[in-house]
Scaffold this active site. Structure first.
Site, mmCIF file in Angstrom:
data_model
loop_
_atom_site.group_PDB
_atom_site.id
_atom_site.type_symbol
_atom_site.label_atom_id
_atom_site.label_comp_id
_atom_site.label_asym_id
_atom_site.label_seq_id
_atom_site.Cartn_x
_atom_site.Cartn_y
_atom_site.Cartn_z
ATOM 1 N N SER A 263 -5.545 30.122 41.936
ATOM 2 C CA SER A 263 -6.941 30.628 41.926
ATOM 3 C C SER A 263 -7.369 30.619 42.675
ATOM 4 C CB SER A 263 -7.886 29.500 41.018
ATOM 5 O OG SER A 263 -8.528 28.450 42.341
ATOM 6 N N ASP A 264 -8.446 31.742 42.903
ATOM 7 C CA ASP A 264 -9.252 33.021 43.289
ATOM 8 C C ASP A 264 -9.983 31.964 43.799
ATOM 9 O OD1 ASP A 264 -10.527 34.504 45.147
ATOM 10 O OD2 ASP A 264 -10.447 35.995 44.346
ATOM 11 N N CYS A 265 -11.108 31.920 45.164
ATOM 12 C CA CYS A 265 -11.328 30.798 45.538
ATOM 13 C C CYS A 265 -12.875 30.636 44.023
ATOM 14 C CB CYS A 265 -12.238 30.640 46.877
ATOM 15 S SG CYS A 265 -10.486 30.545 47.720
ATOM 16 N N ALA A 267 -12.433 30.241 41.347
ATOM 17 C CA ALA A 267 -11.739 30.770 39.657
ATOM 18 C C ALA A 267 -11.798 30.934 38.377
ATOM 19 C CB ALA A 267 -10.240 31.880 40.054
#
Length: 799
Positions: A263-265, A267
């Site tokens: 995931s993006d941080c 997310a």
């Protein structure tokens, strides 16, 4: 097992010790089966998983996220800096795929050297393959621009260079580094007009998804063999990107992805905290992992996974699957192979960082990327022997630390623009004019005007920096910030001769006033040129290097800001007064077109060899019955088509377009050749034109150079038809290559309705048309095909 996790932390994060620790260290921790390099990687990974408790599995996973985002790189002795190449957008402006690969390979060498010194990890979250869809996006500088073909080509070269192309093989071999294709998908808005990336719902039609948003990621995985994919914060058609089971699963089942999905941080946190897609934090963790995500960057999974398992919404086998994907990549990186000093890259160290060959490469990248936008009466290049004094004015003219753009490290040997020009002119005067880039005051104008009156030539450095465009900061205007325009006009009025305007930054700027002002002779875009940008700019201005960069994005007028940034539609809609986006679909006025870029010399082009027809046989189709069904149109004076998912021999259709480039001027130059196609207007929603190939060639004055561009009809001459359906994945690929009516043009950034660039002679125009233009199709027949619901087609004949 806590010892194992501790050592994993040490090798993936920063160690202050002179000798970093590492997993499988001899003699205490190398007896585990997963440390045995003679065993197959799947066996080693299973051994590692079996040795971990459930709690330890979660802790290990989160440490990997911490290691790659946060204190992942330390610039301190023995390696206090690293080569700072141009920001991605300027690198894209080179249109040089070989250069892109070389840059990534150099970064890989320096990263491995830092890893061996305990100053970096081995997973790097790059490249960003999102498109620069809207000129206001603050992170457009990190992309390759607006074209999906360019984004895909860059992604492939960058990933291969970063991971070690010869090592990675078909996606299961050794890795020098792990590259990550981000941000999947529909992410190109950070903070604009009440919308933020954490809550934004990217509503994308299937047609737009298939021919615009998806291709760069597909190529990054299929052709580049990336070992990581990052899902983005935003929603896609109502569903969080990290919870899109259909999208994340197709990456593995259809694209052959062999890596981990992160995931993006934070997310995963946004799925519940911001988007309220689920009813609890535990359900947010569960839906992400159940959809195919393997790693949560952040602490959300660590804090809520245990309860998710207790509630039964998440199973341990899902954790095992995720860690299997993660540890497989780590094994391929050699993290569990023992002392890295004894490995394949063990000899890399401080001597390989900021190496002369890398700084030279950074200079060449900046040279090739710089774009000459305007050059009235051939004002440039300047003759150093006739210039006694030079003034450089602007808030960024003497700031070497702002030339890298977002996500920059510590450069090896940064130089300011002032320092670059001092190598060519003995007397260089300087003043800021504006105290900073926002330029809210005119207090410095008086001094700038005074200096402009006293020197032979004036260069004004204006544009953008990270105070105007960056992560979490989109622009609201395309004009120069604050009073910069007033500064430029005041200096131009005072200067003895027309001035040179240098523009920094990633986002397009409406400089129509400068383009129309005869007192501004030349305009140069330098983007964020990296540590060697100052020298590269000076070389271009004084003619040591002939500029050849091309804009990788459209520069729109300020009026474009009336278009809602949250509208993801690519295609123009005249009924709603919507002009479309990017050169492929935009129908409005431009300041500069995609592909625009001038040179100090002139070029002409002609085709030497292209096929007149694409020949299909019964073996070209998946089944004989299908072949008969579509082959019957081949002998008729009507438009024919073949759905791509029914063609079994796309490779056999590939051909080389051979082109002659003639440098008709007096200066050698590096020249970008761009090959476009244009589909028949009878197809609904087809692009205005589409880049299908490019190459960069070195030319000699008054001589011709031959080059070629590979064309794959199923990929490059394809169109996506509009059809019903809300799902953007899981349905058959509705594409087909169009060969009839597919017109060819070379470098047509200056053309309007003409299909060929204006520097081609009439005979060459006819040659191009005859080469790749098929017969005119029956409108009635085409409409009947649309009624049959065919999503995409291949035109079969060339003439």
């Amino acid at each position: 097992m806590l010892l194992l996790v501790f050592f994993l932390l040490q090798i993936l994060s920063i160690s202050s010790k002179s000798r970093p620790q590492y997993p499988c260290e001899h003699p205490l921790h190398n007896t585990y089966p997963f440390c045995n390099t003679t065993l197959p990687i799947p066996t080693r990974v299973q051994s590692l998983l079996s040795a971990l408790t459930l709690h330890e599995k979660w802790w290990s996973e989160s440490l990997h996220g911490i290691a790659t985002n946060g204190p992942g790189v330390s610039f301190s002795p023995p390696i206090p800096s690293a080569t700072l190449f141009p920001q991605v957008l300027l690198s894209a402006a080179t249109f040089n795929s070989t250069l892109w690969h070389s840059i990534a390979s150099a970064i890989a060498v320096e990263a491995r050297a830092m890893y061996n010194s305990g100053q970096a990890g081995l997973t790097f979250w790059a490249p960003s393959v999102n498109l620069f869809r809207d000129p206001r996006w603050g992170r457009g500088q990190e992309t390759t621009g607006e074209d999906p073909f360019v984004a895909a080509a860059y992604a492939v070269e960058y990933v291969k260079g970063l991971q070690g192309e010869t090592l990675a093989g078909d996606g299961d071999g050794e890795l020098m580094l792990s590259a990550c294709c981000k941000h999947f998908t529909g992410y190109d808005l950070d903070k604009w007009g009440g919308f933020t990336r954490y809550t934004f719902d990217a509503v994308i039609s299937e047609q737009d998804f298939k021919d615009t948003y998806e291709p760069p990621f597909k190529s990054c995985i299929e052709d580049g063999k990336a070992s990581c994919l990052m899902c983005s914060y935003n929603r896609v058609n109502g569903i969080p990107a990290c919870a899109r089971l259909d999208l994340l699963q197709q990456v593995r089942t259809k694209w052959g992805f062999n890596g981990y999905i992160t995931s993006d941080c934070d997310a995963v946190a946004t799925i519940f905290e911001y988007q309220r897609y689920v009813q609890s934090p535990e359900e947010a963790v569960a839906v992400a992992f159940n959809s195919g995500m393997d790693i949560n960057c952040g602490s959300y999974a660590v804090r809520h996974a245990k309860l998710a398992i207790q509630r039964g919404v998440l199973k341990e086998e899902d954790i095992n699957r995720a860690l299997m994907n993660l540890f497989t990549v780590q094994m391929r990186l050699g993290i569990f192979d023992g002392d890295p000093a004894k490995g394949k890259f063990g000899k890399l160290g401080p001597q390989n960082v900021c190496a002369p060959e890398h700084t030279k490469l950074a200079l060449e990248a900046a040279r090739q990327g710089i774009v000459l936008l305007k050059n009235e009466k051939s004002f440039l290049p300047l003759n150093r022997n006739s210039i006694a004094s030079l003034a450089v004015i602007g808030p960024l003219a003497n700031d070497s630390l702002k030339l890298g753009g977002g996500y920059s490290g510590v450069p090896c040997n940064p130089r300011s623009f002032i320092e670059g020009f001092e190598s060519f002119v003995k007397k260089v005067s300087y003043t800021t004019g504006c105290i900073d880039v926002p330029c809210r005051s005119s207090d410095g104008f008086k001094e700038a005007v005074h200096i402009a009156k006293e020197v032979g030539v004036v260069i004004v450095v204006a544009g953008l920096d990270l105070s105007q465009e960056t992560e979490d900061l989109d622009r609201v205007s395309l004009l120069l910030p604050g009073k910069q325009k007033e500064l430029i006009s005041a200096v131009a009025l005072a200067s003895q001769r027309p001035l040179v305007l240098v523009l920094t930054g990633g986002g397009p700027i409406d400089v129509s006033f400068a383009e129309a002002d005869p007192r501004i002779a030349s305009i140069i875009w330098v983007g964020y040129p990296g540590e060697a940008g100052a020298q590269a700019l000076a070389e271009v201005v004084f003619g040591d290097y002939n500029p050849g960069g091309r804009l990788p994005m459209t520069w729109y007028p300020e009026s474009f800001t009336s278009v809602s940034m949250n509208d993801m539609s690519m295609r123009a809609d005249p009924y709603c007064n919507y002009p479309g986006r990017t050169y492929r679909f935009y129908t409005g006025e431009t300041v500069y077109r995609f592909g625009h870029g001038l040179s100090y010399t002139n070029y002409t082009h002609k085709f030497l060899s292209v096929p007149h027809k694409l020949i299909f046989s019964s073996g070209s189709f998946i089944s004989t019955s299908l072949a008969k069904k579509y082959m019957m149109y081949q002998t008729r004076e009507e438009l024919d088509y073949i759905p791509i998912d029914e063609v079994s021999s796309c490779d056999s259709l590939t051909f080389e377009a051979k082109i002659s480039v003639t440098n008709t001027g007096d200066m050698d130059g590096s020249h970008v050749v761009m090959l476009y196609s244009r589909a028949p207007r009878l197809f609904k929603g087809v692009p205005e034109k589409q880049l299908i190939g490019f190459t960069r060639v070195q030319t000699t004055s008054r001589r011709s150079t031959e080059t070629s561009i590979k064309v794959e009809p199923c990929k490059h001459l394809s169109v996506a038809w509009e059809f019903l359906g809300t799902e953007i994945a899981g349905s058959p690929r509705r594409f087909a290559a169009t060969t009839n009516l597919m017109r060819c043009s070379l470098n047509p950034e200056e053309e309007d309705e003409a299909e060929i660039t204006e520097d081609l002679k009439r005979g060459q125009i006819e040659e191009c048309k005859q080469s790749l233009m098929g017969r005119v199709a029956s409108v009635q027949h085409l409409r009947s095909l649309e009624k049959k619901g065919r999503g995409s087609t291949v035109h079969r004949n060339f003439r």
